[in-house]
Design a protein around this motif. Structure first.
Motif, PDB file in Angstrom:
ATOM      1  N   ILE A   1     -24.479 -79.635  39.983  1.00  0.00           N
ATOM      2  CA  ILE A   1     -25.579 -78.460  40.146  1.00  0.00           C
ATOM      3  C   ILE A   1     -25.594 -77.583  39.015  1.00  0.00           C
ATOM      4  N   ALA A   2     -24.374 -77.223  38.752  1.00  0.00           N
ATOM      5  CA  ALA A   2     -24.286 -76.157  37.550  1.00  0.00           C
ATOM      6  C   ALA A   2     -25.032 -76.509  36.366  1.00  0.00           C
ATOM      7  N   GLN A   3     -24.713 -78.004  35.789  1.00  0.00           N
ATOM      8  CA  GLN A   3     -25.428 -78.601  34.995  1.00  0.00           C
ATOM      9  C   GLN A   3     -26.861 -78.783  35.084  1.00  0.00           C
ATOM     10  N   LEU A   4     -27.277 -79.098  36.009  1.00  0.00           N
ATOM     11  CA  LEU A   4     -28.657 -79.024  36.234  1.00  0.00           C
ATOM     12  C   LEU A   4     -29.370 -77.832  36.246  1.00  0.00           C
TER      13      LEU A   4
END
Length: 96
Positions: free
Chosen positions: A91-94
């Protein structure tokens, strides 16, 4: 001269026997090599089976823990926490 002929005949016979033994040993070696290859293939197949059963066993342990078994609760909680961390990381990468 007869003695030399006898010696030569004897040597020819011995050489013939050695060559025959060599041929027999080559055939035996080829057969053993073939059997070794077959056994190695069976061994690899068994290793794959063992790996598959180990994975199934781990999945079964987790399923039992999720169903309320107290035996593997700690392992299941650790696995769930790892999955949650992986999802948070994704989620953080997205979000970036």
């Amino acid at each position: 001269m007869s003695k030399i002929e006898d010696i030569v005949d004897s040597l020819e016979n011995k050489i013939s026997k050695v060559l025959h033994k060599l041929e027999v040993l080559k055939q035996t070696n080829a057969k053993i090599s073939e059997e070794l290859a077959i056994q190695q293939q069976k061994n690899m197949s068994h290793q794959e089976d063992i790996s598959s059963w180990a994975d199934k066993y781990e999945a079964l342990k987790m399923a039992n823990s999720l169903l309320g078994s107290d035996e593997n609760n700690r392992e299941t909680k650790l696995k769930i926490n790892t999955l949650i961390r992986d999802i948070d990381h994704c989620i953080a990468q997205l979000s970036e």
